[in-house]
Design a protein around this motif. Structure first.
Motif, short mmCIF file in Angstrom:
data_model
loop_
_atom_site.label_atom_id
_atom_site.label_comp_id
_atom_site.label_asym_id
_atom_site.label_seq_id
_atom_site.Cartn_x
_atom_site.Cartn_y
_atom_site.Cartn_z
N GLY A 118 0.85 -0.97 0.07
CA GLY A 118 -0.09 0.21 -0.04
C GLY A 118 0.69 1.35 0.04
O GLY A 118 0.25 2.42 -0.15
N TYR A 119 2.18 1.33 -0.02
CA TYR A 119 3.17 2.36 0.20
C TYR A 119 3.33 2.48 -1.23
O TYR A 119 4.50 2.46 -1.75
CB TYR A 119 4.19 2.22 1.09
CG TYR A 119 5.04 3.34 1.25
CD1 TYR A 119 4.34 4.46 1.50
CD2 TYR A 119 6.30 3.26 1.67
CE1 TYR A 119 5.10 5.73 1.30
CE2 TYR A 119 7.11 4.40 2.08
CZ TYR A 119 6.68 5.35 1.85
OH TYR A 119 7.52 6.65 2.03
N TYR A 123 0.10 6.51 -2.50
CA TYR A 123 0.07 6.56 -1.32
C TYR A 123 -1.47 6.21 -0.98
O TYR A 123 -2.20 6.76 -0.24
CB TYR A 123 0.25 7.91 -0.49
CG TYR A 123 0.73 7.79 0.90
CD1 TYR A 123 2.04 6.93 1.34
CD2 TYR A 123 0.09 8.36 1.89
CE1 TYR A 123 2.38 7.04 2.61
CE2 TYR A 123 0.62 8.17 3.15
CZ TYR A 123 1.74 7.39 3.51
OH TYR A 123 2.21 7.44 4.88
N SER A 124 -1.78 4.98 -1.46
CA SER A 124 -2.92 4.68 -1.47
C SER A 124 -3.36 3.82 -0.11
O SER A 124 -4.53 3.97 0.29
CB SER A 124 -3.37 3.47 -2.45
OG SER A 124 -2.69 2.24 -2.27
N LEU A 125 -2.43 3.56 0.65
CA LEU A 125 -2.58 2.66 1.76
C LEU A 125 -3.62 1.58 1.70
O LEU A 125 -4.40 1.24 2.54
CB LEU A 125 -3.08 3.72 3.06
CG LEU A 125 -2.02 4.88 3.09
CD1 LEU A 125 -2.43 5.57 4.38
CD2 LEU A 125 -0.55 4.48 3.23
N ALA A 126 -3.46 0.85 0.72
CA ALA A 126 -4.47 -0.44 0.28
C ALA A 126 -3.62 -1.53 0.07
O ALA A 126 -3.47 -1.89 -1.10
CB ALA A 126 -5.49 0.01 -0.80
N PRO A 127 -3.41 -2.22 0.88
CA PRO A 127 -2.57 -3.60 0.85
C PRO A 127 -3.32 -4.64 -0.05
O PRO A 127 -4.46 -4.86 0.12
CB PRO A 127 -2.24 -3.98 2.49
CG PRO A 127 -2.70 -2.78 3.19
CD PRO A 127 -3.58 -2.16 2.52
N LYS A 128 -2.74 -5.27 -0.69
CA LYS A 128 -3.19 -6.32 -1.54
C LYS A 128 -3.42 -7.54 -0.75
O LYS A 128 -3.06 -7.88 0.45
CB LYS A 128 -1.94 -6.80 -2.48
CG LYS A 128 -2.04 -5.64 -3.78
CD LYS A 128 -1.09 -6.20 -4.77
CE LYS A 128 -1.04 -5.44 -6.11
NZ LYS A 128 -0.29 -5.98 -6.92
N PRO A 129 -4.29 -8.43 -1.04
CA PRO A 129 -4.50 -9.44 0.13
C PRO A 129 -3.39 -10.34 0.38
O PRO A 129 -3.21 -10.98 1.44
CB PRO A 129 -5.54 -10.57 -0.65
CG PRO A 129 -6.24 -9.61 -1.72
CD PRO A 129 -5.20 -8.29 -1.85
#
Length: 312
Positions: A118-119, A123-129
């Motif tokens: 997510g970095y 800077y979405s801060l949305a981790p992949k599964p």
């Protein structure tokens, strides 16, 4: 004075706060995605300021993973041979040394791991599964002297030591113009004071409005690393590329060394590798390098740092 071209701003980097007795003139600007402040006894001449911003632009064009036109972005798209500027060879060599000292825990191959966590550039801060570990050095790079010989496309990230490297490059330029200065790249500081030591506050890792102590420094560098600033969900930016998971045991570290690139890299390395192992590779002074490390269990480890006062 003009500022450098900047990528999208991120949260401020972990700081060692500020010098308690700053120099008379401060030049503040944004570069490399963060805030810079250069303090000097007298204002820098425009020609010196241009040299500073030009050098930071050059570093950004070469090493940024946050811009599509950088060399690092091209390495992420295709394999090949990429010349290393002579000025940048020490950064690459230091990364190889850090990689060996930490058993691969500090690695420039961590870029895709950070993006997947997510970095990313936005800077979405949305981790992949699922976040995969980084590739090992030899699997990607056939050589790193004079050029990066890239076997397979890889997204590099030199954040563990790159800002310290940039601070040193800027300090070299500023030091040709003035006898005293503080070059502060958002917490990575190179200090030279002809009027005696400056006191530097160590920011509390859990409260940016407080300090956990102060140190004194008249010629050298101090850098900090902490998990509190660039943190999101269950992640923060200090990631072990071998396991693709954040470092958990250490909360914050500070390192004092002769140059900022070294201090910056060691501050990150302390999250993965005991100081006793790292210290065996250095002969800066009796302690090897000075450091303060705060662990999540509340314990504090530090060397006999001149002027150190801890408020814990």
């Amino acid at each position: 004075m003009r500022s450098t071209r900047s990528r999208p701003k991120r949260r401020p980097d972990t700081s060692v706060s500020a010098t308690v007795r700053p120099l008379a003139h401060a030049w503040c600007f944004d570069a490399l995605g963060t805030r810079w402040e250069i303090s000097t006894p007298v204002p820098l001449a425009d020609v010196v300021a241009r040299r500073v911003t030009d050098e930071l632009d050059r570093i950004d064009r070469a090493w940024s993973r946050f811009r599509d036109d950088s060399t690092v972005a091209e390495i992420g798209r295709r394999a090949g041979r990429y010349p290393i500027a002579p000025a940048d060879q020490p950064l690459v060599d230091w990364y190889r040394r850090l990689y060996d000292l930490t058993g691969g825990a500090v690695s420039p191959m961590v870029g895709q791991v950070l993006v997947d966590a997510g970095y990313d550039a936005g800077y979405s801060l949305a981790p992949k599964p699922e976040v995969a570990p980084a590739p090992w050095w030899e699997g990607v790079l056939a050589g790193h002297s004079g050029s990066l010989d890239v076997r397979h496309p890889v997204l590099l990230d030199v954040g563990a030591a790159g800002k310290g490297f940039a601070v040193d490059r800027v300090a070299g330029i500023v030091g040709e113009a003035v006898d005293s200065y503080v070059v502060d790249g958002s917490g990575d500081m190179r200090i030279r004071s002809s009027d005696g030591p400056l006191r530097v506050a160590l920011e509390h890792p859990l409260d940016a409005e407080k300090a956990i102590g102060v140190v004194e420094l008249d010629d050298g560098a101090i850098c900090a690393s902490a998990a509190n600033r660039r943190a999101w969900a269950d992640w923060h930016h200090i990631i072990d590329p071998r396991s693709a998971s954040p470092a958990r045991e250490v909360l914050a570290s500070w390192v004092i060394a002769p140059d900022t690139m070294t201090a910056d890299g060691l501050a990150t390395a302390l999250f993965f590798t005991p100081a006793s192992i790292l210290r065996s590779a250095f002969d800066f002074h009796a302690a090897g390098f000075h450091h303060v490390t705060i662990r999540r269990n509340g314990t504090v480890e530090h060397t006999d740092i001149p002027g150190l006062e801890l408020f814990l």
